[in-house]
Design an enzyme around this catalytic site. Structure first.
Site, mmCIF file in Angstrom:
data_model
loop_
_atom_site.group_PDB
_atom_site.id
_atom_site.type_symbol
_atom_site.label_atom_id
_atom_site.label_comp_id
_atom_site.label_asym_id
_atom_site.label_seq_id
_atom_site.Cartn_x
_atom_site.Cartn_y
_atom_site.Cartn_z
ATOM 1 N N HIS A 42 14.787 -2.030 16.880
ATOM 2 C CA HIS A 42 15.735 -0.746 17.119
ATOM 3 C C HIS A 42 16.353 -0.932 18.549
ATOM 4 O O HIS A 42 15.571 -1.324 19.426
ATOM 5 C CB HIS A 42 14.983 0.462 16.967
ATOM 6 N N ASP A 99 13.967 0.088 21.110
ATOM 7 C CA ASP A 99 12.643 -0.492 21.245
ATOM 8 C C ASP A 99 12.996 -1.623 22.671
ATOM 9 O O ASP A 99 12.124 -2.012 23.039
ATOM 10 C CB ASP A 99 12.521 -1.682 20.111
ATOM 11 N N GLU A 118 16.337 1.103 3.645
ATOM 12 C CA GLU A 118 14.620 1.227 3.579
ATOM 13 C C GLU A 118 14.240 2.310 3.027
ATOM 14 O O GLU A 118 14.101 3.373 3.784
ATOM 15 C CB GLU A 118 14.107 0.920 5.127
ATOM 16 N N HIS A 166 5.579 2.388 2.183
ATOM 17 C CA HIS A 166 6.576 3.617 1.852
ATOM 18 C C HIS A 166 6.784 3.452 0.321
ATOM 19 O O HIS A 166 6.754 4.564 -0.138
ATOM 20 C CB HIS A 166 7.874 3.141 2.067
ATOM 21 N N ASP A 195 9.597 -5.153 4.290
ATOM 22 C CA ASP A 195 8.722 -4.929 5.690
ATOM 23 C C ASP A 195 7.213 -4.756 5.044
ATOM 24 O O ASP A 195 6.676 -4.249 4.454
ATOM 25 C CB ASP A 195 9.056 -3.323 5.979
ATOM 26 N N ASP A 221 2.012 7.101 6.607
ATOM 27 C CA ASP A 221 2.317 5.899 6.798
ATOM 28 C C ASP A 221 1.475 5.015 7.901
ATOM 29 O O ASP A 221 1.487 5.357 9.024
ATOM 30 C CB ASP A 221 3.868 5.648 7.237
ATOM 31 N N ASP A 237 0.630 1.882 8.117
ATOM 32 C CA ASP A 237 1.428 0.652 8.719
ATOM 33 C C ASP A 237 0.487 -0.375 9.072
ATOM 34 O O ASP A 237 0.307 -0.981 10.319
ATOM 35 C CB ASP A 237 2.275 0.878 10.033
ATOM 36 N N ASP A 285 6.050 -4.891 9.670
ATOM 37 C CA ASP A 285 6.149 -3.424 10.198
ATOM 38 C C ASP A 285 4.644 -2.768 10.272
ATOM 39 O O ASP A 285 4.538 -2.030 9.481
ATOM 40 C CB ASP A 285 7.118 -2.715 9.256
HETATM 41 C C1 XUL Z 1 9.302 3.692 9.564
HETATM 42 C C2 XUL Z 1 9.901 2.276 9.330
HETATM 43 C C3 XUL Z 1 10.595 1.834 10.387
HETATM 44 C C4 XUL Z 1 11.773 1.130 9.845
HETATM 45 C C5 XUL Z 1 12.867 0.862 10.692
HETATM 46 O O1 XUL Z 1 8.422 4.191 8.497
HETATM 47 O O2 XUL Z 1 9.358 1.565 8.481
HETATM 48 O O3 XUL Z 1 10.085 1.389 11.522
HETATM 49 O O4 XUL Z 1 11.507 -0.233 9.413
HETATM 50 O O5 XUL Z 1 13.676 1.866 11.680
HETATM 51 CO CO CO Z 2 9.630 -0.308 7.990
#
Ligand code: XUL
Ligand code: CO
Length: 441
Positions: A101, A104, A232, A271, A296, A307, A309, A338
């Protein structure tokens, strides 16, 4: 330590029998699978935000990991330290891509012009590292969800002024993506959604989001971006309801607004499960619509409603993912981790363990999926399951669209009774998958 990764030996494939935690057990980049090296099937990417920025803060406590990397946080010195650390990290693991991003990369200034100047400076620095290492950019994106101005959305904001900020950030992030040679550009609609319809004009917001995307496509193409735009999908978090709920919703939206030629899906495993789908479902929906672009690669926790991650460890899910990817003929994008280490996993080694786990899990997934395809029983079952459509005259007419409803009804009436329904054989198919995955013990 400034750059812990710099002086480490290269992480190598050592095989499953190795006890060296800093080695791959299954990811063997040069190993040929279905005619091409593993590394070509699995173009991995590092997520700048988790790996180089996230320090483990959560709603209840501040960070546990020091990611200042020996510099003063939130300075350009820090931004450069992240570049140094990031490239050394990717090199040690043999990761060919990164995703980012805008925010970032540098600390965001109050004045957007100053932020953009910092972005120009850091991307010049990154380009040098990219040339030195051969590491490339998979995709870029704009963070249009952290700054308080986006509290009511970016493309979906209620303020024309905020919309201009979203446009400005999108424009700059596209320019940076082009400058870094990114293959894709992502829209994740972090705040594109609503909490209550009592304060929301849904159709108005939807049109505004589509317009922002159209403007991004037009501008991107005008500055030489030839890659894919991605949506996404995510159903919720941070918003109660997000417009890009899942792949089917996002694809419908893209078609409605004529954006489907320029966009594909970037499917994130966590997601998918938040949307009440399997990862495999989201991949299949994207693939059958010609829109499987990038992934991702992470996993969620089905006991938690948010989420998480996590680095992927679930080999079964990774196998089903790779089965979809192989069947779709590969990705135009790649596999972006991700994912973040758990809050108590707060050492530099943990960052490596996270990626080693993820890369090994996907290597296993690839090997299993290739074995499933070579085994052929699952494909053969599906082929046979629909055989009446291919072997009977009436079935062929249905498939090629020449039958009328009356003709089909007459056929049914004449037959009087139906054939025995064909078993779905789910249990047997799962057994086959287990046998292919685990073989002899
Ligand atoms: C948030 C997510 C983000 C996107 C990019 O859930 O997955 O980090 O991948 O904005
Ligand atoms: Co993502």
């Amino acid at each position: 330590m400034k750059n812990y990764f710099e002086n480490l030996p290269q992480i190598q494939y050592e095989g499953a029998q190795s006890n060296n935690p800093l080695s791959f057990k299954y990811y063997d980049p040069e190993r040929i699978v279905l005619g091409k090296p593993m590394k070509e099937h699995l173009p991995f990417a590092m997520a700048w935000w988790h790996n180089l920025c996230a320090e483990g803060a959560d709603m209840f406590g501040r960070g546990t990991t020091d990611k200042a990397f020996g510099s003063t946080p939130a300075t350009m010195e820090h931004a450069k330290a992240k570049v140094d650390v990031g490239f050394a990290f990717m090199q040690k693991l043999g990761i060919p891509y990164f995703c980012f991003h805008d925010v970032d990369l540098v600390p965001e200034a109050d004045d957007m012009k100053e932020t953009n100047r910092r972005l120009d400076e850091i991307t010049d620095y990154m380009l040098v590292k990219m040339q030195e290492t051969g590491i490339r950019c998979l995709w870029g994106t704009a963070n249009m969800f952290s700054n308080p101005r986006y509290m009511s959305g970016a493309g979906s904001t209620s303020s024309a002024e905020v919309y201009c900020f979203a446009a400005a950030q999108t424009k700059k992030a596209l320019e940076l993506t082009v400058k870094l040679g990114g293959k894709g550009y992502v829209f994740w609609g972090g705040r594109e959604g609503y909490e209550t319809l009592l304060n929301t004009d849904m159709l108005f917001e939807e049109k505004n989001i589509a317009n922002l995307m159209r403007l991004a496509v037009e501008y991107g193409r005008s500055i030489g971006f030839t890659g894919d735009f991605y949506i996404e999908p995510k159903p919720k978090e941070p918003m109660k309801h997000q417009y890009d709920f899942d792949a089917a919703t996002a694809i419908g939206f893209l078609r409605k607004y004529g954006l489907d030629k320029d966009f594909k899906m970037n499917i994130e495993a966590n997601h998918a499960t938040l949307a009440g789908h399997t990862f495999q479902h989201e991949l299949r929906v994207s693939a059958i619509n010609g829109m499987l672009g990038s992934i991702d690669a992470n996993q969620g926790d089905l006991l938690l409603g948010w989420d998480t991650d996590e680095f992927p460890s679930n080999v079964y899910d990774a196998t089903l993912c790779m089965y979809e990817v192989l069947k779709a003929g590969g990705l135009t994008g790649g596999f972006n981790f991700d994912a973040k280490t758990r809050r108590p996993s707060n050492t530099f080694e943990d960052m490596l363990y996270g990626y080693i786990l993820g890369m090994d899990t996907f290597a296993l997934g690839l090997l299993n999926a290739a074995a499933m395809m070579e085994d052929g029983r699952i494909d053969a079952f599906i082929q046979k399951k629909y055989e009446t459509f291919h072997t009977t005259e009436i079935g062929k007419k249905i498939v090629n669209g020449t039958a009328t409803l009356s003709e089909l009804a007459a056929y049914a009436e004449e037959k009087g009774s139906t054939r025995e329904p064909v078993s779905g054989a789910q249990e047997n198919l799962h057994s086959i998958m287990n046998a292919v995955m685990f073989g002899k013990r």
